[in-house]
Design a protein around this motif. Structure first.
Motif, PDB file in Angstrom:
ATOM      1  N   ASP A   9      98.062  26.201 -39.668  1.00  0.00           N
ATOM      2  CA  ASP A   9      96.683  26.409 -39.225  1.00  0.00           C
ATOM      3  C   ASP A   9      95.872  27.133 -40.294  1.00  0.00           C
ATOM      4  OD1 ASP A   9      97.438  25.225 -36.825  1.00  0.00           O
ATOM      5  OD2 ASP A   9      97.841  27.139 -35.852  1.00  0.00           O
ATOM      6  N   GLY A  10      94.744  26.530 -40.677  1.00  0.00           N
ATOM      7  CA  GLY A  10      93.887  27.110 -41.705  1.00  0.00           C
ATOM      8  C   GLY A  10      94.274  26.699 -43.112  1.00  0.00           C
ATOM      9  N   ARG A  14      92.329  22.649 -39.446  1.00  0.00           N
ATOM     10  CA  ARG A  14      91.327  23.663 -39.108  1.00  0.00           C
ATOM     11  C   ARG A  14      91.916  24.703 -38.168  1.00  0.00           C
ATOM     12  NH1 ARG A  14      86.591  22.266 -41.178  1.00  0.00           N
ATOM     13  NH2 ARG A  14      86.106  20.061 -41.405  1.00  0.00           N
ATOM     14  N   SER A  15      91.574  25.952 -38.427  1.00  0.00           N
ATOM     15  CA  SER A  15      91.938  27.045 -37.519  1.00  0.00           C
ATOM     16  C   SER A  15      90.994  27.026 -36.332  1.00  0.00           C
ATOM     17  CB  SER A  15      91.808  28.396 -38.222  1.00  0.00           C
ATOM     18  OG  SER A  15      92.814  28.586 -39.149  1.00  0.00           O
ATOM     19  N   ARG A  16      91.435  27.626 -35.280  1.00  0.00           N
ATOM     20  CA  ARG A  16      90.595  27.830 -34.091  1.00  0.00           C
ATOM     21  C   ARG A  16      90.641  29.306 -33.744  1.00  0.00           C
ATOM     22  NH1 ARG A  16      89.664  23.492 -30.482  1.00  0.00           N
ATOM     23  NH2 ARG A  16      89.897  24.991 -28.797  1.00  0.00           N
ATOM     24  N   ASP A  17      89.639  29.761 -33.009  1.00  0.00           N
ATOM     25  CA  ASP A  17      89.639  31.157 -32.569  1.00  0.00           C
ATOM     26  C   ASP A  17      90.746  31.402 -31.553  1.00  0.00           C
ATOM     27  OD1 ASP A  17      87.519  31.847 -34.207  1.00  0.00           O
ATOM     28  OD2 ASP A  17      86.016  31.409 -32.656  1.00  0.00           O
ATOM     29  N   ASP A  18      91.099  30.367 -30.789  1.00  0.00           N
ATOM     30  CA  ASP A  18      92.194  30.521 -29.841  1.00  0.00           C
ATOM     31  C   ASP A  18      93.450  29.876 -30.430  1.00  0.00           C
ATOM     32  OD1 ASP A  18      91.212  27.931 -29.648  1.00  0.00           O
ATOM     33  OD2 ASP A  18      90.843  27.996 -27.498  1.00  0.00           O
ATOM     34  N   TYR A  19      93.879  28.737 -29.944  1.00  0.00           N
ATOM     35  CA  TYR A  19      95.084  28.066 -30.434  1.00  0.00           C
ATOM     36  C   TYR A  19      94.841  26.569 -30.508  1.00  0.00           C
ATOM     37  CZ  TYR A  19      97.388  32.429 -29.281  1.00  0.00           C
ATOM     38  OH  TYR A  19      97.736  33.747 -29.226  1.00  0.00           O
ATOM     39  N   GLU A  25      92.994  18.736 -30.431  1.00  0.00           N
ATOM     40  CA  GLU A  25      92.463  19.921 -31.115  1.00  0.00           C
ATOM     41  C   GLU A  25      92.953  20.039 -32.561  1.00  0.00           C
ATOM     42  OE1 GLU A  25      92.070  22.622 -27.053  1.00  0.00           O
ATOM     43  OE2 GLU A  25      93.656  23.083 -28.491  1.00  0.00           O
ATOM     44  N   LYS A 148      91.640  31.906 -42.378  1.00  0.00           N
ATOM     45  CA  LYS A 148      91.513  33.365 -42.272  1.00  0.00           C
ATOM     46  C   LYS A 148      91.046  34.036 -43.563  1.00  0.00           C
ATOM     47  CE  LYS A 148      95.012  33.926 -38.631  1.00  0.00           C
ATOM     48  NZ  LYS A 148      94.157  33.292 -37.692  1.00  0.00           N
ATOM     49  N   HIS A 151      86.515  33.986 -46.080  1.00  0.00           N
ATOM     50  CA  HIS A 151      85.521  35.000 -46.456  1.00  0.00           C
ATOM     51  C   HIS A 151      85.675  35.457 -47.911  1.00  0.00           C
ATOM     52  CE1 HIS A 151      89.040  37.369 -45.359  1.00  0.00           C
ATOM     53  NE2 HIS A 151      88.528  38.353 -46.071  1.00  0.00           N
TER      54      HIS A 151
END
Length: 194
Positions: A9-10, A14-19, A25, A148, A151
């Motif tokens: 994930d990431g 794509r990452s998600r805020d949840d799972y 998804e 993550k 940024h």
């Protein structure tokens, strides 16, 4: 053997805020699957090491995770790419297991399964916990500025490890920064030819 351990994930998707809890998804990051194909063509065997605490938290089950990975494998195959194995930690954080990153257990499992010294293995991911686990296991570490760590993108000089150390002081020394999986693949393939 040229072996590479990636986060999932990431890094690949794509990452998600949840799972990522269902195949619908799971969405590959632009260029990520093609990067794996180029790595495979360059002789690299690719495996994933991923925390999947949604299982331990009861948010999805192994059948759902298997369906997600089946979709991932199908999409990889379409571009001529292959991930040979997925090593996962299904535990919740409170389980205090040895496999949940930043613990090195998943990486130790990879080394044992493939019979390679982890010092010869590259590990790339977007999460600090992935990089710290890889470093603890003895791998060569790479941080991708996606998910993550997005940024940090644009805040580093061209491949500047010194800048990265200033921005992320808890990152293991010697970690190489890369914009994304495609940039990492370019770098690794260029190293293989020198």
């Amino acid at each position: 053997m040229k072996l590479l351990i990636l986060d999932r994930d990431g890094t690949l998707n794509r990452s998600r805020d949840d799972y990522v809890a269902s195949p619908d998804e799971w969405e590959a990051l632009p260029g990520a699957l093609e990067a794996v194909a180029r790595l495979n063509q360059g002789g690299w065997r690719v495996v994933l090491a991923t925390n999947q605490s949604g299982i331990g938290r009861g948010l999805f089950d192994m059948a759902s995770l298997n369906a997600i990975h089946a979709k991932m494998h199908r999409q990889l195959a379409v571009v001529g790419a292959r991930v040979e194995a997925v090593f996962l930690c299904p535990h919740a954080p409170e389980d205090a297991c040895a496999c949940r990153k930043p613990a090195p257990g998943l990486f130790m499992q990879v080394g044992a399964r493939f019979g390679v010294p982890l010092a010869s293995v590259h590990a790339a991911g977007n999460a600090m916990r992935h990089v710290r686990a890889a470093a603890t296991a003895g791998c060569q570490t790479h941080l991708l500025m996606t998910g993550k760590s997005e940024h940090l993108r644009g805040r580093l000089g061209q491949g500047s490890e010194a800048d990265l150390a200033a921005l992320a002081p808890d990152l293991p020394s010697g970690t190489h920064p890369h914009d994304d999986l495609a940039a990492f693949a370019d770098w690794l393939l260029a190293q293989s030819t020198t």
